[in-house]
Design a protein around this motif. Structure first.
Motif, PDB file in Angstrom:
ATOM      1  N   ARG A  22      16.489  45.747   4.323  1.00 47.09           N
ATOM      2  CA  ARG A  22      15.605  44.694   5.069  1.00 47.09           C
ATOM      3  C   ARG A  22      14.150  45.871   4.436  1.00 47.09           C
ATOM      4  O   ARG A  22      14.420  46.907   4.487  1.00 47.09           O
ATOM      5  N   ASN A  23      12.907  44.853   4.709  1.00 45.29           N
ATOM      6  CA  ASN A  23      11.740  45.076   4.482  1.00 45.29           C
ATOM      7  C   ASN A  23      11.296  46.551   4.435  1.00 45.29           C
ATOM      8  O   ASN A  23       9.953  47.141   3.896  1.00 45.29           O
ATOM      9  N   TYR A  42       8.708  47.807  11.931  1.00 45.31           N
ATOM     10  CA  TYR A  42       8.220  47.954  10.816  1.00 45.31           C
ATOM     11  C   TYR A  42       8.438  45.851  10.068  1.00 45.31           C
ATOM     12  O   TYR A  42       7.295  45.985   9.011  1.00 45.31           O
ATOM     13  N   SER A  43       8.861  45.528  10.614  1.00 49.08           N
ATOM     14  CA  SER A  43       9.556  44.044   9.809  1.00 49.08           C
ATOM     15  C   SER A  43       8.101  42.861   9.520  1.00 49.08           C
ATOM     16  O   SER A  43       8.263  42.268   9.452  1.00 49.08           O
ATOM     17  N   GLU A  58       3.487  45.470   8.779  1.00 44.21           N
ATOM     18  CA  GLU A  58       3.613  46.272   7.222  1.00 44.21           C
ATOM     19  C   GLU A  58       2.949  47.739   6.832  1.00 44.21           C
ATOM     20  O   GLU A  58       2.991  48.117   5.864  1.00 44.21           O
TER      21      GLU A  58
END
Length: 235
Positions: free
Chosen positions: A78-79, A140-141, A144
């Protein structure tokens, strides 16, 4: 055995006719015998390079060490940008190293490193750049610009290094979108294949930041500027 694998067009189910194997072996089998378009990354096949990191049942793993099980759902990290299927682009995550100045920048002219000194940041040196911690990080999700666990743990490595003669600049660099933005949820530590605790490193960086005169901005805002750490008013 059946597993589901995320592809660019959506989740796809595959049947496997192999015994006990690693996920990387299973994906290689699928690509060789069933789906030549399946894309994934791999390198050393021995949990050293970190290139085969992905998510299984919503948890980050290294495909070369994870034992595949019936019903597994495999997805990319992810991310980060998904290039195709399970292949992701980690460039943006790695760029945060430069933002955080995560390197030995100014070596003290007078230094002597003992074996005990080397052990202080030996664990942080074991990072294999797999990106699992970034994928698992809830901050972080949603932000950014957050430097993230990987970059911050590397900052601690060099702040703790006795050869570094400019720790102040490194501490200053991680004040915005850095140490105070972490929720200390410990998700990064749980998924790290090397057992590195970015949470612990961030906590130590917070202590260093406080010693350097910095405070958590949200803490100050919550008191509206009318208090201090000892409870006395501020005018």
């Amino acid at each position: 055995m059946k597993i589901s694998v995320a592809k660019s067009e959506g989740l796809q189910e595959y049947s496997l006719e192999i015994g006990s194997s690693t996920l990387l072996e299973a994906l290689t089998y699928l690509k060789t015998h069933q789906d030549k378009t399946l894309a994934f990354s791999s390198g050393c096949r021995s949990s050293v390079c970190g290139s085969c990191s992905m998510r299984v049942n919503e948890k980050e793993v290294l495909a070369c060490s994870y034992k595949v099980q019936d019903g597994d759902k495999i997805e990319p990290l992810r991310n980060v940008e998904v290039v195709r299927d399970l292949v992701v682009n980690m460039d943006k995550a790695y760029d945060f190293n430069a933002k955080a100045k995560a390197w030995l920048s100014r070596i003290s002219p007078e230094f002597s490193i003992s074996q005990e000194d080397e052990k202080i940041n030996e664990i942080q040196s074991d990072c294999i750049l797999c990106g699992s911690c970034y994928s698992a990080c809830p901050v972080y999700s949603v932000n950014e610009e957050f430097l993230g666990p990987f970059a911050l743990t590397r900052v601690w490595k060099y702040v703790a290094d006795k050869r570094e003669d400019d720790t102040q600049t490194k501490i200053e660099t991680i004040q915005n979108n850095g140490v105070w933005d972490c929720t200390l949820c410990n998700e990064c530590t749980v998924v790290c294949p090397q057992g590195i605790s970015s949470k612990a490193d961030i906590e130590k960086l917070r202590v260093k930041s406080t010693i350097a005169g910095y405070t958590d901005p949200s803490f100050a805002q919550s008191f509206g500027g009318f208090g201090s750490f000892d409870g006395s008013p501020v005018f």
